[in-house]
Scaffold this motif. Sequence first.
Motif, PDB file in Angstrom:
ATOM      1  N   GLU A   1       0.825  -1.206   0.000  1.00  0.00           N
ATOM      2  CA  GLU A   1       0.000   0.000   0.000  1.00  0.00           C
ATOM      3  C   GLU A   1       0.858   1.254   0.000  1.00  0.00           C
ATOM      4  O   GLU A   1       0.554   2.238  -0.698  1.00  0.00           O
ATOM      5  CB  GLU A   1      -0.925  -0.001   1.217  1.00  0.00           C
ATOM      6  N   LEU A   2       1.957   1.240   0.748  1.00  0.00           N
ATOM      7  CA  LEU A   2       2.828   2.414   0.776  1.00  0.00           C
ATOM      8  C   LEU A   2       3.492   2.629  -0.573  1.00  0.00           C
ATOM      9  O   LEU A   2       3.613   3.782  -1.040  1.00  0.00           O
ATOM     10  CB  LEU A   2       3.890   2.266   1.864  1.00  0.00           C
ATOM     11  N   ALA A   3       3.892   1.545  -1.226  1.00  0.00           N
ATOM     12  CA  ALA A   3       4.497   1.675  -2.557  1.00  0.00           C
ATOM     13  C   ALA A   3       3.502   2.286  -3.542  1.00  0.00           C
ATOM     14  O   ALA A   3       3.855   3.169  -4.337  1.00  0.00           O
ATOM     15  CB  ALA A   3       4.967   0.309  -3.048  1.00  0.00           C
TER      16      ALA A   3
ATOM     17  N   THR B   1       5.014  13.326  -3.633  1.00  0.00           N
ATOM     18  CA  THR B   1       5.396  14.343  -2.638  1.00  0.00           C
ATOM     19  C   THR B   1       5.321  13.796  -1.210  1.00  0.00           C
ATOM     20  O   THR B   1       5.932  14.373  -0.301  1.00  0.00           O
ATOM     21  CB  THR B   1       4.486  15.579  -2.755  1.00  0.00           C
ATOM     22  N   LEU B   2       4.607  12.685  -1.011  1.00  0.00           N
ATOM     23  CA  LEU B   2       4.519  12.103   0.320  1.00  0.00           C
ATOM     24  C   LEU B   2       5.791  11.352   0.714  1.00  0.00           C
ATOM     25  O   LEU B   2       5.887  10.850   1.842  1.00  0.00           O
ATOM     26  CB  LEU B   2       3.310  11.162   0.411  1.00  0.00           C
ATOM     27  N   THR B   3       6.753  11.307  -0.213  1.00  0.00           N
ATOM     28  CA  THR B   3       8.030  10.657   0.116  1.00  0.00           C
ATOM     29  C   THR B   3       8.720  11.368   1.279  1.00  0.00           C
ATOM     30  O   THR B   3       9.450  10.744   2.061  1.00  0.00           O
ATOM     31  CB  THR B   3       8.949  10.634  -1.115  1.00  0.00           C
ATOM     32  N   THR B   4       8.495  12.662   1.416  1.00  0.00           N
ATOM     33  CA  THR B   4       9.083  13.386   2.552  1.00  0.00           C
ATOM     34  C   THR B   4       8.509  12.884   3.872  1.00  0.00           C
ATOM     35  O   THR B   4       9.187  12.907   4.899  1.00  0.00           O
ATOM     36  CB  THR B   4       8.824  14.895   2.422  1.00  0.00           C
ATOM     37  N   GLU B   5       7.266  12.426   3.842  1.00  0.00           N
ATOM     38  CA  GLU B   5       6.621  11.894   5.049  1.00  0.00           C
ATOM     39  C   GLU B   5       7.036  10.441   5.280  1.00  0.00           C
ATOM     40  O   GLU B   5       7.187  10.006   6.428  1.00  0.00           O
ATOM     41  CB  GLU B   5       5.098  11.980   4.903  1.00  0.00           C
ATOM     42  N   TYR B   6       7.222   9.707   4.165  1.00  0.00           N
ATOM     43  CA  TYR B   6       7.555   8.282   4.246  1.00  0.00           C
ATOM     44  C   TYR B   6       8.769   7.995   3.370  1.00  0.00           C
ATOM     45  O   TYR B   6       8.631   7.543   2.226  1.00  0.00           O
ATOM     46  CB  TYR B   6       6.370   7.433   3.776  1.00  0.00           C
ATOM     47  N   PRO B   7      10.003   8.236   3.860  1.00  0.00           N
ATOM     48  CA  PRO B   7      11.205   8.016   3.041  1.00  0.00           C
ATOM     49  C   PRO B   7      11.355   6.563   2.604  1.00  0.00           C
ATOM     50  O   PRO B   7      11.843   6.283   1.505  1.00  0.00           O
ATOM     51  CB  PRO B   7      12.349   8.430   3.975  1.00  0.00           C
ATOM     52  N   SER B   8      10.974   5.629   3.453  1.00  0.00           N
ATOM     53  CA  SER B   8      11.028   4.201   3.122  1.00  0.00           C
ATOM     54  C   SER B   8      10.067   3.460   4.036  1.00  0.00           C
ATOM     55  O   SER B   8       9.639   3.988   5.078  1.00  0.00           O
ATOM     56  CB  SER B   8      12.442   3.645   3.311  1.00  0.00           C
ATOM     57  N   HIS B   9       9.743   2.233   3.656  1.00  0.00           N
ATOM     58  CA  HIS B   9       8.831   1.455   4.484  1.00  0.00           C
ATOM     59  C   HIS B   9       9.469   1.114   5.827  1.00  0.00           C
ATOM     60  O   HIS B   9       8.815   1.161   6.871  1.00  0.00           O
ATOM     61  CB  HIS B   9       8.416   0.168   3.760  1.00  0.00           C
TER      62      HIS B   9
ATOM     63  N   HIS C   1       9.267   4.079   8.018  1.00  0.00           N
ATOM     64  CA  HIS C   1       7.883   4.260   8.454  1.00  0.00           C
ATOM     65  C   HIS C   1       7.571   3.359   9.641  1.00  0.00           C
ATOM     66  O   HIS C   1       7.009   3.815  10.658  1.00  0.00           O
ATOM     67  CB  HIS C   1       6.951   3.949   7.279  1.00  0.00           C
ATOM     68  N   LEU C   2       7.943   2.077   9.563  1.00  0.00           N
ATOM     69  CA  LEU C   2       7.654   1.148  10.656  1.00  0.00           C
ATOM     70  C   LEU C   2       8.407   1.533  11.921  1.00  0.00           C
ATOM     71  O   LEU C   2       7.854   1.502  13.028  1.00  0.00           O
ATOM     72  CB  LEU C   2       8.027  -0.280  10.237  1.00  0.00           C
ATOM     73  N   SER C   3       9.665   1.902  11.759  1.00  0.00           N
ATOM     74  CA  SER C   3      10.471   2.295  12.917  1.00  0.00           C
ATOM     75  C   SER C   3       9.913   3.542  13.584  1.00  0.00           C
ATOM     76  O   SER C   3       9.818   3.633  14.822  1.00  0.00           O
ATOM     77  CB  SER C   3      11.920   2.525  12.480  1.00  0.00           C
ATOM     78  N   HIS C   4       9.509   4.521  12.771  1.00  0.00           N
ATOM     79  CA  HIS C   4       8.959   5.767  13.316  1.00  0.00           C
ATOM     80  C   HIS C   4       7.635   5.512  14.024  1.00  0.00           C
ATOM     81  O   HIS C   4       7.352   6.111  15.076  1.00  0.00           O
ATOM     82  CB  HIS C   4       8.755   6.781  12.180  1.00  0.00           C
ATOM     83  N   LEU C   5       6.835   4.611  13.481  1.00  0.00           N
ATOM     84  CA  LEU C   5       5.541   4.306  14.093  1.00  0.00           C
ATOM     85  C   LEU C   5       5.739   3.713  15.491  1.00  0.00           C
ATOM     86  O   LEU C   5       5.121   4.155  16.467  1.00  0.00           O
ATOM     87  CB  LEU C   5       4.776   3.332  13.194  1.00  0.00           C
ATOM     88  N   GLU C   6       6.634   2.736  15.588  1.00  0.00           N
ATOM     89  CA  GLU C   6       6.881   2.109  16.894  1.00  0.00           C
ATOM     90  C   GLU C   6       7.456   3.111  17.892  1.00  0.00           C
ATOM     91  O   GLU C   6       7.010   3.183  19.050  1.00  0.00           O
ATOM     92  CB  GLU C   6       7.841   0.924  16.719  1.00  0.00           C
ATOM     93  N   SER C   7       8.426   3.917  17.456  1.00  0.00           N
ATOM     94  CA  SER C   7       9.051   4.872  18.381  1.00  0.00           C
ATOM     95  C   SER C   7       8.062   5.951  18.813  1.00  0.00           C
ATOM     96  O   SER C   7       8.077   6.388  19.971  1.00  0.00           O
ATOM     97  CB  SER C   7      10.286   5.504  17.742  1.00  0.00           C
ATOM     98  N   SER C   8       7.177   6.363  17.912  1.00  0.00           N
ATOM     99  CA  SER C   8       6.170   7.369  18.274  1.00  0.00           C
ATOM    100  C   SER C   8       5.211   6.843  19.329  1.00  0.00           C
ATOM    101  O   SER C   8       4.839   7.556  20.274  1.00  0.00           O
ATOM    102  CB  SER C   8       5.393   7.809  17.029  1.00  0.00           C
TER     103      SER C   8
ATOM    104  N   TRP D   1       2.428  -6.154  15.152  1.00  0.00           N
ATOM    105  CA  TRP D   1       1.456  -5.300  14.473  1.00  0.00           C
ATOM    106  C   TRP D   1       1.835  -5.030  13.022  1.00  0.00           C
ATOM    107  O   TRP D   1       0.988  -4.659  12.204  1.00  0.00           O
ATOM    108  CB  TRP D   1       1.319  -3.961  15.204  1.00  0.00           C
ATOM    109  N   CYS D   2       3.121  -5.195  12.668  1.00  0.00           N
ATOM    110  CA  CYS D   2       3.583  -4.830  11.330  1.00  0.00           C
ATOM    111  C   CYS D   2       3.116  -5.790  10.254  1.00  0.00           C
ATOM    112  O   CYS D   2       3.280  -5.518   9.059  1.00  0.00           O
ATOM    113  CB  CYS D   2       5.108  -4.719  11.303  1.00  0.00           C
ATOM    114  N   GLY D   3       2.551  -6.933  10.655  1.00  0.00           N
ATOM    115  CA  GLY D   3       2.069  -7.892   9.668  1.00  0.00           C
ATOM    116  C   GLY D   3       3.017  -9.042   9.417  1.00  0.00           C
ATOM    117  O   GLY D   3       2.701  -9.952   8.643  1.00  0.00           O
ATOM    118  N   SER D   4       4.176  -9.037  10.057  1.00  0.00           N
ATOM    119  CA  SER D   4       5.091 -10.164   9.906  1.00  0.00           C
ATOM    120  C   SER D   4       4.523 -11.363  10.650  1.00  0.00           C
ATOM    121  O   SER D   4       3.582 -11.259  11.431  1.00  0.00           O
ATOM    122  CB  SER D   4       6.471  -9.816  10.468  1.00  0.00           C
ATOM    123  N   THR D   5       5.110 -12.508  10.438  1.00  0.00           N
ATOM    124  CA  THR D   5       4.665 -13.705  11.149  1.00  0.00           C
ATOM    125  C   THR D   5       5.415 -13.885  12.465  1.00  0.00           C
ATOM    126  O   THR D   5       5.204 -14.867  13.169  1.00  0.00           O
ATOM    127  CB  THR D   5       4.868 -14.947  10.271  1.00  0.00           C
ATOM    128  N   ASN D   6       6.284 -12.931  12.793  1.00  0.00           N
ATOM    129  CA  ASN D   6       7.086 -13.046  14.013  1.00  0.00           C
ATOM    130  C   ASN D   6       6.313 -12.529  15.222  1.00  0.00           C
ATOM    131  O   ASN D   6       5.494 -11.614  15.103  1.00  0.00           O
ATOM    132  CB  ASN D   6       8.375 -12.229  13.873  1.00  0.00           C
TER     133      ASN D   6
END
Length: 335
Positions: free
Chosen positions: A226-228, A236-244, A247-254, A318-323
């Motif tokens: 979905e992000l891709a 222009t949303l690349t500034t908000e989401y430089p990479s997936h 994005h995941l790291s920022h979500l957890e830290s926030s 929460w990220c959707g991995s099987t771990n």
Amino acid sequence: MRPDMPADHTTEAERLLRTAAQYPEDHEPLLLRAAAHLELAGDRDRATGLYDTLLAASPDHPQLVKALQAANLWEYGHEAEARAIIDGLRTAAPLDPGPWEIVAETLESHDELEAAHDTFTTALNTLLTPGEEVPYPVHNLLIGRHRVRRLLALDHDDWDGLADRVNPASVTLDELHDPKRLWSLGSDNPAELQAEITRLRAELGSYRSALSRPFPVAMLHWPAPELAELLTAYPTLTTEYPSHETHLSHLESSLRDLAATGTPNLGIVTATVPSYEAFAASEQSSPSNTDLLPQYATTLAARGRATPWPPARNAPCWCGSTNPYRACHGASAPA
């Protein structure tokens, strides 16, 4: 019409059913709310029909639906069927606190105190590791277990101590859960009656606090596909989401930062591009507008789409991995 009459609940259930037909992607939380209103209206047979409809459609949270189904069935005479569902849920050992809480409270409400105590205890042993932070959705399991132990006249243990620490009320749990409170309601002693009024106000304050937060403070999660798609359509949303990964790291830290400041009831909502574009259109704005992103998250949470954070340490991440969360984004979480 006087508020909270059965007719009011029937009307609200009908409204929710119409909304579910309009927003099929949100049909599960909307049908669950409609079923709850039907139960309050006394139309338990029709509520059972909604639960059956949800289970036939492979819901996102089947164990939660089954728990609600069992609680409803027991209330209108289908005890054997309810017990069978409850036994199956306890054997399945869900990693979501919701089904455990509903099953334990159902047993408690029917004076099955030993079974309720065992259910609360098994849930906590399944969902928590001693010494770790207690997720907000697990608080009610601790408090419910404390209440049942007081009814059983059992001594305090470590879980009870933890329940005391997460208790949001200004009155201690020992007071709130004191079985002798029932006697004080018939007392002629003004001091006893005043003490009971104080306790009731504390309970009411806790309930009002919970009701004032009907959905979590939610963060937006974009799965990788979905992000891709989002960034291809709106670069222009690349500034908000430089990479997936970022994005995941920022979500957890926030979320951890919010938890550290004492913000309760945190959650994650999963975004999709079509849903986001529809939301932007409803706001008469462009999906490239970054101001829409938190509004979109709040809207999804209000429609019941939020998953509580943090997950239990042994629950899927929460990220959707099987771990498990403990081996994925929860690996560096403080103990």
